[in-house]
Design an enzyme around this catalytic site. Structure first.
Site, short mmCIF file in Angstrom:
data_model
loop_
_atom_site.label_atom_id
_atom_site.label_comp_id
_atom_site.label_asym_id
_atom_site.label_seq_id
_atom_site.Cartn_x
_atom_site.Cartn_y
_atom_site.Cartn_z
N ASN A 1 6.58 4.45 1.52
CA ASN A 1 6.65 4.57 0.25
C ASN A 1 5.20 4.73 -0.46
O ASN A 1 4.29 4.09 -0.55
CB ASN A 1 7.15 3.34 -0.51
CG ASN A 1 7.31 3.54 -1.92
OD1 ASN A 1 6.86 4.47 -2.53
ND2 ASN A 1 7.58 2.22 -2.97
N TRP A 2 5.14 6.08 -0.79
CA TRP A 2 3.58 6.55 -1.09
C TRP A 2 3.21 6.04 -2.26
O TRP A 2 2.11 6.42 -2.82
CB TRP A 2 3.33 8.03 -0.66
CG TRP A 2 3.40 8.36 0.87
CD1 TRP A 2 3.07 7.42 1.87
CD2 TRP A 2 3.30 9.58 1.31
NE1 TRP A 2 3.14 8.14 3.17
CE2 TRP A 2 3.06 9.34 3.12
CE3 TRP A 2 3.24 10.86 1.10
CZ2 TRP A 2 3.22 10.59 3.54
CZ3 TRP A 2 3.28 11.89 1.89
CH2 TRP A 2 3.15 11.98 3.23
N LYS A 3 4.07 5.71 -3.12
CA LYS A 3 3.91 5.46 -4.54
C LYS A 3 3.22 6.51 -5.28
O LYS A 3 3.29 7.56 -5.18
CB LYS A 3 3.17 4.16 -4.55
CG LYS A 3 4.05 2.91 -3.91
CD LYS A 3 3.65 1.44 -3.95
CE LYS A 3 4.38 0.66 -3.17
NZ LYS A 3 4.01 -0.84 -3.50
N HIS B 1 13.27 -0.22 -7.24
CA HIS B 1 11.98 -0.47 -6.77
C HIS B 1 11.39 -1.31 -7.68
O HIS B 1 11.71 -1.48 -9.09
CB HIS B 1 10.80 0.51 -6.54
CG HIS B 1 9.92 -0.42 -5.72
ND1 HIS B 1 8.87 -0.84 -6.19
CD2 HIS B 1 9.58 -0.20 -4.40
CE1 HIS B 1 7.97 -1.26 -5.31
NE2 HIS B 1 8.25 -0.84 -4.12
N GLU C 1 8.66 -2.18 -8.80
CA GLU C 1 7.75 -1.50 -9.77
C GLU C 1 8.52 -0.91 -10.93
O GLU C 1 7.93 -0.86 -12.04
CB GLU C 1 6.62 -0.77 -8.88
CG GLU C 1 5.71 -1.53 -8.06
CD GLU C 1 5.31 -0.89 -6.81
OE1 GLU C 1 5.24 0.14 -7.06
OE2 GLU C 1 4.69 -1.86 -6.27
N GLU D 1 12.75 -6.95 -0.66
CA GLU D 1 11.26 -6.78 -0.86
C GLU D 1 11.05 -8.00 -1.97
O GLU D 1 10.98 -7.71 -3.25
CB GLU D 1 11.04 -5.61 -1.77
CG GLU D 1 11.42 -4.20 -0.88
CD GLU D 1 9.99 -3.29 -1.28
OE1 GLU D 1 9.64 -2.92 -0.19
OE2 GLU D 1 10.18 -2.68 -2.18
N GLY E 1 2.30 -5.39 -1.82
CA GLY E 1 0.96 -5.45 -2.14
C GLY E 1 -0.10 -6.13 -2.06
O GLY E 1 -1.22 -6.30 -2.67
N SER F 1 4.22 -6.13 2.41
CA SER F 1 2.91 -6.23 3.29
C SER F 1 3.21 -6.12 4.69
O SER F 1 2.73 -6.74 5.48
CB SER F 1 2.33 -7.50 2.97
OG SER F 1 1.73 -7.68 1.77
N GLY G 1 4.43 0.23 2.04
CA GLY G 1 3.56 0.59 0.99
C GLY G 1 2.27 1.09 1.33
O GLY G 1 2.06 1.99 2.22
N GLY G 2 1.35 0.05 1.20
CA GLY G 2 0.15 0.31 1.54
C GLY G 2 -0.31 0.68 2.96
O GLY G 2 -1.04 1.91 3.08
P1 PGA Z 1 3.24 -2.95 0.51
O1 PGA Z 1 4.54 -2.17 -0.61
O2 PGA Z 1 3.81 -2.68 1.82
O3 PGA Z 1 2.10 -2.38 -0.07
O4 PGA Z 1 3.34 -4.41 0.19
C1 PGA Z 1 5.93 -2.06 -0.03
C2 PGA Z 1 6.87 -1.64 -1.33
O5 PGA Z 1 6.36 -1.72 -2.50
O6 PGA Z 1 7.77 -1.04 -1.00
#
Ligand code: PGA
Length: 257
Positions: free
Chosen positions: A10-12, A96, A98, A168, A174, A214, A235-236
Site C-alpha cells: 500500500n503505497w498510500k 482502510h 485512514e 490492521e 505506521g 508495521s 505500508g512503509g
Molecule cells: P504500515 O502500514 O506497514 O506502514 O504500518 C500498513 C497499512 O496501513 O496498510
C-alpha cells in the site's frame, strides 16, 4: 490449503511518477517464492501505467487504494469501480482505517464500496481493526466483529469466496511497532471463527486474512508463519524495493503444507 500467499504493498499518498516506476520495476524483478502473489496499490494517477508495466509479470497484480461508493454520475473527483476494472485493475482496498479516520468512511459506506467492487469484478481487500483505546479496554474482538457484521456478513456465500480481509490494528499502522505474534494469531483465528459461524468452516478456511501494521523484513517471517495469517498488507516497508522484496521472500515461511 489456499493457493497463494499474498503480499500487498500500500503505497498510500507517496512517490512521484518516476519513483513509482523505479519501485515497480525493482519489485518486478525480485523473485517471489512459487506460491506468492504480489499486489501493488499505487495512487490512482499511476494505476493505468502500473497495470501496463507489470503486465508481463503474472505474479504481480494491481490494486486501487479506494473507489467510490457510487456506480457513476455527477460525483466530481471520485473514481468508480467500473473505471478501475476497465483499465485492468484487479483489486481495491476498501475501508482502510485512514479512509475511515480522515474521510469519514462509516461501515455503511464501506459496505457500499465493497458492493461496487464486487459488481465490477474487483476483489475487495476489506480492512478492519481496532484503535488503541479499544484494545486497552480489551474490546478489540467485539469491535472488529461489529465492523464485519456491518460489512462482510451482509454478503452471501458466493460473494464471500472472492474477498480478501486485512486485519490492521490501528495502533500498529505506521508506528513501527507491530502487534505481537500472539495478538495477531488470536485475532486472525477469531475472525476466521466468526466467518465459520456465519458461512461454515469450509468457506472460512478459503478466506484470505492478511495482517497489516508495521510489517517489515525483521518481523515478516514470524508473522507469515502464523497459522491463520495468509499474507501481509505492507505500508512503509513497501516504499523501498529492498525491504519489500525481503518481505516477499519471507512469505516462503507461510507454506505450511
Ligand atoms: P504500515 O502500514 O506497514 O506502514 O504500518 C500498513 C497499512 O496501513 O496498510
Amino acid at each position: 490449503m489456499k493457493r497463494y500467499t499474498i503480499i500487498a504493498a500500500n503505497w498510500k499518498m507517496h512517490l512521484r511518477a518516476d519513483e513509482a516506476r523505479q519501485l515497480a520495476d525493482a519489485i518486478a524483478v525480485c523473485r517471489p517464492p512459487e506460491h506468492t502473489r504480489i499486489i501493488l496499490a499505487p495512487p490512482f494517477v499511476y494505476l493505468y501505467e502500473m497495470v501496463q508495466r507489470t503486465a508481463s509479470h503474472p505474479h504481480i497484480h494491481i490494486s486501487a487504494q479506494n473507489c467510490s461508493q457510487f456506480s457513476q454520475g455527477a460525483y466530481t473527483g471520485e473514481v468508480a469501480a467500473f473505471m478501475l476494472q476497465s483499465i485492468g485493475c484487479k483489486y481495491v482496498i476498501i475501508g482502510h482505517s485512514e479512509r475511515r479516520k480522515y474521510f469519514g468512511e462509516t461501515d455503511a459506506i464501506v459496505y457500499e464500496k465493497m458492493l461496487r467492487a464486487i459488481e465490477n469484478d474487483l476483489t475487495p481487500i476489506l480492512c478492519c481493526g481496532e484503535p488503541l483505546d479499544v484494545r486497552q479496554q480489551n474490546q478489540h474482538r467485539e469491535y472488529v466483529f461489529h465492523q464485519l457484521q456491518n460489512t462482510l456478513f451482509h454478503l452471501d456465500e458466493r460473494q464471500l469466496t472472492d474477498i480478501i480481509l486485512a486485519y490492521e490494528p490501528i495502533w500498529a499502522i505506521g508506528t513501527g511497532i507491530a502487534a505481537s505474534t500472539e495478538q495477531i494469531q488470536e485475532m486472525h483465528h477469531f475472525i476466521r471463527q466468526s466467518i465459520a459461524e456465519h458461512y461454515g468452516s469450509a468457506i472460512a478456511q478459503q478466506c484470505y486474512i492478511l495482517y497489516g501494521g508495521s510489517v517489515k523484513p525483521q518481523n515478516a517471517t514470524e508473522i507469515l508463519s502464523l497459522e491463520d495469517v495468509d499474507g501481509a498488507l505492507v505500508g512503509g516497508a513497501s516504499l523501498q524495493a529492498d525491504s519489500f522484496c525481503a518481505i516477499v521472500r519471507a512469505s516462503a515461511a507461510h507454506r505450511k503444507d
